[in-house]
Design a protein around this motif. Structure first.
Motif, PDB file in Angstrom:
ATOM      1  N   THR A 132      26.958  54.405  -4.462  1.00  0.00           N
ATOM      2  CA  THR A 132      26.072  55.071  -3.506  1.00  0.00           C
ATOM      3  C   THR A 132      25.788  54.187  -2.307  1.00  0.00           C
ATOM      4  OG1 THR A 132      25.022  56.309  -5.300  1.00  0.00           O
ATOM      5  CG2 THR A 132      23.837  56.190  -3.216  1.00  0.00           C
ATOM      6  N   SER A 169      24.201  52.865 -14.467  1.00  0.00           N
ATOM      7  CA  SER A 169      23.340  52.975 -13.286  1.00  0.00           C
ATOM      8  C   SER A 169      23.746  51.966 -12.222  1.00  0.00           C
ATOM      9  CB  SER A 169      21.873  52.762 -13.674  1.00  0.00           C
ATOM     10  OG  SER A 169      21.424  53.791 -14.531  1.00  0.00           O
ATOM     11  N   ILE A 223      18.388  57.196  -8.863  1.00  0.00           N
ATOM     12  CA  ILE A 223      18.573  55.937  -9.596  1.00  0.00           C
ATOM     13  C   ILE A 223      17.299  55.108  -9.544  1.00  0.00           C
ATOM     14  CG2 ILE A 223      19.885  53.788  -9.662  1.00  0.00           C
ATOM     15  CD1 ILE A 223      22.251  55.343  -8.525  1.00  0.00           C
ATOM     16  N   THR A 261      26.913  53.307 -10.493  1.00  0.00           N
ATOM     17  CA  THR A 261      26.560  54.454  -9.647  1.00  0.00           C
ATOM     18  C   THR A 261      25.802  54.001  -8.406  1.00  0.00           C
ATOM     19  OG1 THR A 261      26.382  55.814 -11.638  1.00  0.00           O
ATOM     20  CG2 THR A 261      25.430  56.699  -9.618  1.00  0.00           C
ATOM     21  N   ASP A 266      21.051  60.834  -4.678  1.00  0.00           N
ATOM     22  CA  ASP A 266      21.614  59.923  -5.667  1.00  0.00           C
ATOM     23  C   ASP A 266      20.864  58.594  -5.682  1.00  0.00           C
ATOM     24  OD1 ASP A 266      23.239  58.956  -7.624  1.00  0.00           O
ATOM     25  OD2 ASP A 266      24.918  58.508  -6.313  1.00  0.00           O
TER      26      ASP A 266
END
Length: 214
Positions: free
Chosen positions: A147, A140, A115, A143, A111
């Protein structure tokens, strides 16, 4: 250490592969050694000291980084130490927690680098370059924040559960020194990994762009 230099100079898909595949392969091989009865106390002690060294080195070195890839590299060094905790236990519970940890680690790493790969056109290199990410690409940014919070071990995310199982296994095998070191380095790692979501959401000082990199 070669890892940060390799991560910085290589293509993102290449370092994503190098971050995951060798660790899964090594973990599988050592697990087979444990299963077939060749695991000895000497090997357990080696893993014990390597685990502590990786956790401390990864956490402290990540604090001084100003580039995204180098920060991720040092964070991954620390996570290798957390995963090695399962080997240091030398028990079935340790191997089980290791398998959970390596699975969660692989998902988080895929992940994170996905990105970074998606942001390659914006030429994101320094941490400060993420300052406008929340405005230009909010999906983004969110996310990436989730992460990195998982990397840092913020509950109730998967990264926290991974470390919980590993440290619980360490306490179960009476490795009472290993678990507190892991907790302390996790706290330090939270500050280091937390810089990425903080900068991506709220921006950062321009001086970071000129800070010397280690």
């Amino acid at each position: 250490m070669w890892a940060p230099d390799i991560y910085e100079g290589s293509l993102t898909p290449v370092i994503a592969f190098l971050s995951i595949a060798p660790k899964i392969s090594i973990s599988a091989n050592i697990s087979s050694v444990f299963i077939y009865g060749s695991y000895r106390a000497t090997l357990q002690q080696i893993f014990f000291f390597c685990t502590i060294a990786s956790m401390i080195l990864g956490a402290l070195a990540a604090m001084a980084q100003t580039k995204v890839k180098r920060l991720l590299a040092h964070s991954l060094i620390g996570h290798v130490g957390y995963i090695r905790t399962g080997f240091s236990c030398g028990t079935i519970e340790g191997i089980q927690s290791l398998l959970i940890g390596i699975f969660i680690y692989a998902l988080m790493t895929i992940d994170a680098f996905a990105i970074v790969l998606a942001l390659r056109q914006t030429r994101v290199k320094y941490i400060a370059d993420l300052g406008a990410l929340a405005k230009t690409n909010p999906i983004s940014a969110i996310t990436f924040c989730i992460t990195m919070f998982s990397y840092a071990g913020i509950p109730p995310l998967a990264g926290f559960r991974s470390k919980f199982y590993l440290f619980f296994a360490a306490l179960g095998c009476e490795a009472y020194f290993l678990a507190p070191v892991g907790v302390v380095t996790s706290v330090i790692g939270r500050w280091a990994a937390g810089r990425l979501p903080r900068v991506s959401q709220f921006g950062g000082p321009k001086a970071v762009l000129c800070a010397p990199d280690t």
